[in-house]
Design a protein around this motif. Structure first.
Motif, PDB file in Angstrom:
ATOM      1  N   TRP A   1      45.403  20.152  42.223  1.00 52.01           N
ATOM      2  CA  TRP A   1      44.999  18.820  43.062  1.00 52.01           C
ATOM      3  C   TRP A   1      43.594  19.007  43.304  1.00 52.01           C
ATOM      4  O   TRP A   1      42.912  20.271  43.865  1.00 52.01           O
ATOM      5  N   ALA A   2      42.710  17.979  43.276  1.00 50.04           N
ATOM      6  CA  ALA A   2      41.372  18.014  43.352  1.00 50.04           C
ATOM      7  C   ALA A   2      40.892  16.773  44.747  1.00 50.04           C
ATOM      8  O   ALA A   2      41.787  15.821  44.471  1.00 50.04           O
ATOM      9  N   GLN A   3      40.024  17.016  45.282  1.00 52.34           N
ATOM     10  CA  GLN A   3      39.503  16.046  46.129  1.00 52.34           C
ATOM     11  C   GLN A   3      37.992  15.764  46.058  1.00 52.34           C
ATOM     12  O   GLN A   3      37.146  16.923  46.063  1.00 52.34           O
TER      13      GLN A   3
ATOM     14  N   ASN B   1      41.205  11.330  45.741  1.00 50.70           N
ATOM     15  CA  ASN B   1      42.042  12.269  45.512  1.00 50.70           C
ATOM     16  C   ASN B   1      42.938  12.312  44.181  1.00 50.70           C
ATOM     17  O   ASN B   1      43.121  10.849  43.554  1.00 50.70           O
ATOM     18  N   GLY B   2      43.403  13.322  43.502  1.00 56.19           N
ATOM     19  CA  GLY B   2      44.416  13.363  42.457  1.00 56.19           C
ATOM     20  C   GLY B   2      44.447  14.565  41.642  1.00 56.19           C
ATOM     21  O   GLY B   2      44.041  15.479  42.339  1.00 56.19           O
TER      22      GLY B   2
ATOM     23  N   THR C   1      45.121  17.202  38.282  1.00 57.87           N
ATOM     24  CA  THR C   1      44.531  17.467  37.240  1.00 57.87           C
ATOM     25  C   THR C   1      44.976  18.905  36.450  1.00 57.87           C
ATOM     26  O   THR C   1      45.882  19.491  37.003  1.00 57.87           O
TER      27      THR C   1
ATOM     28  N   ALA D   1      41.433  14.993  34.614  1.00 67.65           N
ATOM     29  CA  ALA D   1      41.653  14.730  36.068  1.00 67.65           C
ATOM     30  C   ALA D   1      41.910  13.133  36.135  1.00 67.65           C
ATOM     31  O   ALA D   1      41.347  12.519  35.289  1.00 67.65           O
TER      32      ALA D   1
ATOM     33  N   VAL E   1      41.378  11.904  39.334  1.00 66.26           N
ATOM     34  CA  VAL E   1      40.706  12.006  40.874  1.00 66.26           C
ATOM     35  C   VAL E   1      40.157  10.534  41.265  1.00 66.26           C
ATOM     36  O   VAL E   1      38.925  10.419  41.022  1.00 66.26           O
TER      37      VAL E   1
ATOM     38  N   LYS F   1      35.959   7.428  40.253  1.00 63.88           N
ATOM     39  CA  LYS F   1      37.036   8.097  39.853  1.00 63.88           C
ATOM     40  C   LYS F   1      36.305   9.051  38.606  1.00 63.88           C
ATOM     41  O   LYS F   1      35.272   8.992  37.992  1.00 63.88           O
TER      42      LYS F   1
ATOM     43  N   THR G   1      33.053  18.334  45.535  1.00 64.06           N
ATOM     44  CA  THR G   1      34.408  18.147  45.033  1.00 64.06           C
ATOM     45  C   THR G   1      35.073  19.585  45.409  1.00 64.06           C
ATOM     46  O   THR G   1      34.558  20.608  45.132  1.00 64.06           O
TER      47      THR G   1
ATOM     48  N   MET H   1      38.998  21.818  44.934  1.00 64.66           N
ATOM     49  CA  MET H   1      40.252  21.808  44.277  1.00 64.66           C
ATOM     50  C   MET H   1      40.841  23.087  44.364  1.00 64.66           C
ATOM     51  O   MET H   1      40.496  24.039  44.595  1.00 64.66           O
TER      52      MET H   1
END
Length: 244
Positions: free
Chosen positions: A54-56, A75-76, A78, A103, A105, A122, A225, A227
């Motif tokens: 997960w990454a932000q 957020n999303g 990867t 990704a 995100v 994005k 970022t 993650m």
């Protein structure tokens, strides 16, 4: 007669003593058991692996003279892979690694200047090129890493009816990155780990293109970022070392 009996008894006693001594000398020699062997994992070698998590990515959009027009976290998930090499000296482990990820995100927020408008972004890919230093307790490795990151992100302003302006193409940027990880070798060559990374993207100047191909300047956008990734690696070579 009495003397003869005494001599005979003495001779019999000497014979018994000699026989006992011979029996003792004939006993086989028993070798001492070997010392115990401890298996120590060796982290040296090339490795390849996969990762996912997960990454932000933060986006703080602003316009000169107007201030912030939108601030949000994208957020999303990867997924990707890594390849590297480590070498161990004593308990210390050093390494070099290259990682590439796809990704998804993304995020958005309302435009504070244009009623009904939307600010969105994005990130669809990133790469990490880092050095590592860590310390191993047998098959458990704790390490820190640092180097350079490249990210591929797209920034947009949307009017109530659709896209109003978009940064030209995807903005590919190089930034510093740091991280920390914990890895556990559970079988010959195989290891599982968890890793945290931070990319110092910060904000940057941006030109947005409106319909008709006109570029509009005076914008700043972007942000750091974070993650968290799970990792599975396979190491070639560097067998377990047997130490006494």
């Amino acid at each position: 007669m009495k003397k003869i009996l005494l001599v005979t008894a003495s001779l019999l006693a000497l014979s018994a003593t000699a026989a006992s001594a011979a029996d003792l000398a004939a006993r086989p020699y028993t070798k001492a058991p070997p010392p115990m062997v401890a298996a120590v994992y060796d982290w040296t070698g090339f490795y390849i692996g996969i990762n996912g998590g997960w990454a932000q990515a933060h986006d703080n959009r602003s316009v000169t003279g107007l201030g912030t027009v939108g601030s949000f976290d994208a957020n999303g998930g990867t997924v990707g892979g890594q390849v590297g090499y480590r070498w161990q000296t004593g308990g210390w482990v050093f390494g070099l690694e290259a990682q590439g990820n796809w990704a998804d995100v993304s995020g958005s927020t309302g435009n504070l200047v244009v009623p009904g408008g939307v600010v969105r972004s994005k990130m669809d890919a990133f790469g990490l090129f880092t050095g590592q230093i860590g310390y191993a307790w047998n098959n458990v490795l704790l390490y820190a890493k640092g180097g350079a990151a490249v990210t591929d992100r797209n920034y947009q302003f949307l009017a109530p009816g659709g896209v109003l302006a978009s940064e030209t193409g995807y903005d590919t940027r190089w930034s510093p990155t740091v991280g920390v990880g914990l890895e556990f070798a559970f079988a010959q060559g195989w290891s599982l780990g968890v890793e945290y990374n931070h990319i110092f993207e910060d904000t940057h100047d941006a030109t947005f293109v409106v319909p008709g191909g006109i570029g509009v300047t005076g914008f700043r956008t972007g942000g750091d970022t974070d993650m968290v990734l799970g990792r599975l690696n396979y190491k070639f070579g560097g067998p377990v070392i047997a130490r006494y």
